[in-house]
Design a protein around this motif. Structure first.
Motif, short mmCIF file in Angstrom:
data_model
loop_
_atom_site.label_atom_id
_atom_site.label_comp_id
_atom_site.label_asym_id
_atom_site.label_seq_id
_atom_site.Cartn_x
_atom_site.Cartn_y
_atom_site.Cartn_z
N ASN A 85 15.36 34.01 42.28
CA ASN A 85 14.95 33.47 43.57
C ASN A 85 16.03 32.51 44.07
OD1 ASN A 85 14.50 31.02 42.26
ND2 ASN A 85 12.28 31.11 42.48
N LEU A 91 13.51 35.95 37.75
CA LEU A 91 12.17 36.52 37.85
C LEU A 91 12.00 37.75 36.97
CD1 LEU A 91 11.76 36.23 41.73
CD2 LEU A 91 10.96 34.63 39.97
N TRP A 137 11.37 34.48 46.99
CA TRP A 137 10.13 34.85 46.29
C TRP A 137 9.87 33.84 45.19
CZ3 TRP A 137 7.33 38.76 48.21
CH2 TRP A 137 6.23 39.22 47.48
N GLU A 138 8.62 33.58 44.93
CA GLU A 138 8.25 32.69 43.84
C GLU A 138 7.48 33.48 42.78
OE1 GLU A 138 9.28 29.57 43.44
OE2 GLU A 138 10.38 29.76 45.33
N PRO A 139 7.59 33.07 41.51
CA PRO A 139 6.97 33.86 40.43
C PRO A 139 5.46 33.94 40.51
CG PRO A 139 7.89 31.81 39.58
CD PRO A 139 8.31 31.91 41.02
N ASP A 140 4.80 33.03 41.21
CA ASP A 140 3.34 33.05 41.25
C ASP A 140 2.78 33.69 42.53
OD1 ASP A 140 4.26 31.01 42.85
OD2 ASP A 140 2.81 29.52 42.16
N TRP A 141 3.65 34.33 43.32
CA TRP A 141 3.18 35.02 44.52
C TRP A 141 2.59 36.35 44.17
CZ3 TRP A 141 7.58 34.00 48.58
CH2 TRP A 141 7.58 32.66 48.91
#
Length: 141
Positions: A85, A91, A137-141
């Motif tokens: 990201n 990721l 992007w974030e890993p918890d999306w």
């Protein structure tokens, strides 16, 4: 628009999608009908034999494909690339690229989960030297 019908020779998968064996097929007769490609391949002379080939993957040699512009990619070139990201957090790596109808999606495999990241300009910020992909992007999306 180009299609697989424009390239020769064809390589047909063995039917094992996980680790297919590719078999070169040189004698192919092709016609398009109602938006579909119908092919008669060598050593397949009956409808029963053809039914056994339904759903097999078709491939062509990469060197027979046209050259790409600097911002274009063949999907198989993206598989295996590391995905980070904007903050540099890894990721995972691209496991697969697939089409949804609206756009392509990167399936990214991480150590603990899988992410489905749209392959669109607002999300995929860059493909760096064909070594990694930077995404918003974030890993918890």
């Amino acid at each position: 628009m180009e299609s697989v019908a424009d390239y020769r020779p064809w390589f047909l998968s063995s039917g094992n999608d996980e680790d297919p064996e590719w078999i070169e097929t040189t004698d192919v007769e092709i016609r398009e009908q109602s938006g579909r490609i119908l092919a008669r391949i060598d050593h397949c002379d009956s409808r029963t034999e053809a039914d056994h080939s339904t759903g097999r993957l078709i491939g062509v040699a990469k060197d027979s494909l046209p050259p790409l512009e600097s911002d274009e990619f063949y999907w198989n070139d993206l598989v295996g690339l590391q995905v980070r990201n904007e903050a540099g957090l890894v990721l995972g790596s691209v496991v697969e690229v697939f089409e949804t109808g609206a756009h392509a999606v990167l399936r990214v495999g991480g150590e603990t989960n899988q992410l489905m990241i749209p392959f669109v300009g607002d999300v995929v910020l860059s493909v760096e030297s064909r070594s990694h992909i930077v995404v918003a992007w974030e890993p918890d999306w």
